[in-house]
Enzyme design. Sequence first.
Site, short mmCIF file in Angstrom:
data_model
loop_
_atom_site.label_atom_id
_atom_site.label_comp_id
_atom_site.label_asym_id
_atom_site.label_seq_id
_atom_site.Cartn_x
_atom_site.Cartn_y
_atom_site.Cartn_z
N HIS A 60 58.09 49.78 35.95
CA HIS A 60 57.14 49.72 37.16
C HIS A 60 57.00 51.02 37.78
O HIS A 60 58.21 51.65 37.60
CB HIS A 60 58.05 48.69 38.18
CG HIS A 60 57.70 47.34 37.95
ND1 HIS A 60 57.39 46.85 36.57
CD2 HIS A 60 57.55 46.06 38.53
CE1 HIS A 60 57.18 45.68 36.50
NE2 HIS A 60 57.22 45.07 37.65
N TYR A 100 64.02 52.50 49.29
CA TYR A 100 63.58 51.53 48.38
C TYR A 100 63.26 52.27 47.03
O TYR A 100 63.83 51.79 45.97
CB TYR A 100 62.64 50.40 48.97
CG TYR A 100 62.32 49.60 47.86
CD1 TYR A 100 63.23 48.32 47.44
CD2 TYR A 100 61.20 49.78 47.14
CE1 TYR A 100 62.71 47.48 46.61
CE2 TYR A 100 60.66 48.53 46.33
CZ TYR A 100 61.55 47.62 46.14
OH TYR A 100 61.24 46.66 44.91
N ARG A 232 5.58 27.39 56.04
CA ARG A 232 5.87 26.60 54.98
C ARG A 232 5.17 27.19 53.79
O ARG A 232 4.72 26.33 52.82
CB ARG A 232 5.70 24.97 55.18
CG ARG A 232 6.76 24.40 55.97
CD ARG A 232 6.44 22.94 56.35
NE ARG A 232 7.34 22.21 57.15
CZ ARG A 232 8.73 21.90 57.01
NH1 ARG A 232 9.06 21.79 55.79
NH2 ARG A 232 9.33 21.53 57.88
N THR A 233 5.09 28.37 53.48
CA THR A 233 4.22 29.09 52.43
C THR A 233 5.06 29.65 51.62
O THR A 233 4.84 30.27 50.56
CB THR A 233 3.06 29.78 52.84
OG1 THR A 233 3.50 30.67 53.74
CG2 THR A 233 1.93 29.12 53.62
N LYS A 235 6.71 32.63 52.60
CA LYS A 235 6.78 34.26 52.87
C LYS A 235 7.95 34.65 53.31
O LYS A 235 8.22 35.60 52.95
CB LYS A 235 5.72 34.40 53.87
CG LYS A 235 5.69 33.71 55.08
CD LYS A 235 4.63 34.14 56.02
CE LYS A 235 4.50 33.48 57.54
NZ LYS A 235 4.20 31.92 57.41
#
Length: 355
Positions: A60, A100, A232-233, A235
């Site tokens: 490590h 450490y 509701r198309t 786009k």
Amino acid sequence: MASSSSNRQFSHRNVNTFLTYPHCPENPEIVCQMIWELVGRWTPKYIICAQEAHKDGDMHLHALLQTEKPVRITDSRFFDIEGFHPNIQSAKSVNKVRDYILKEPLAVFERGTFIPRKSSFQGNPSKGNSEKKPSKDEIMREIISHSTSKLEYLSMIRKEFPYDWATKLQYFEYSANKLFPEIQEEFISPHPPSSPDLLCNESIKDWLQPNIFQPTDEGTRKQSLYIVGPTRTGKSTWARSLGLHNYWQNNVDWSSYNEDAIYNIVDDIPFKFCPCWKQLVGCQKEFVVNPKYGKKKKVQMKSKPTIILANWDEDWMNEMTPGQLEYFEANCMIYKMSPGEKWYSPPVLPPTEEV
């Protein structure tokens, strides 16, 4: 490999960085030098790398990095070395981290001068007046350098300056947002082209190439697009499928403006309620906006187009003065939908079997 989801949520900011490379047999000196080069923009001051043998027999590598300016990254693979991916942490206690690392090393390499962490911002009260009390600027500098998150930054200020925190919290929150901005998630189109396939008129395809798909050249301005037609198309779905964008519906909220967006979308907002419409339609650069709950700020560092979507009952052009209309037509491609026109092809139904 880390998932794209975890990578989008990653953020690291600190002058002290602790790295652990599991199952890494690389030479500590080589790794040290590579990391030093990686963080050059933040002015590295010290690094130590130590190799240790893990219980399973694998090697490590631990590293402690100290920089003059906080390392600020949002890519979890930034410190990858020769295919080895480290665990990245903020070293809140550099003295303990260094101890450490040096516990049982097989090989060690250091570069620079170690900067020990002060035990307290306010000094040691047991030493009386023999130790000079740090100034307010020095304490704030320590807080800015060592805080790792917005919450920790505000908590440290509250601890060191309780009166200022209580009376000037909005200013500290503002600086916290600057130091620790929200991480922009990788853009995933909410409406990717799929079945049914999205489509557009040929004239709009000619507009797409120079204004959306080609990068902005310095000194040039893009052209916006205005689409008016029935609801509701598809786009909106089509407009949102083109790439990364700022999307506004009902009102324009500048607080969430993303500079990395390729274009803007103003969807179903009446003309009279669209602030800075000239700047948006004209693809202008570097203009000042006033967010509702924030300070004024400069946005749009480069020219980017705006796609305006409207229904017939709120056609912007019907609300404009002659002068406004002249500006609008000069800076915007205007597309009026034909009766029955859609922005998607109907799904192909499987043939029915004859009975």
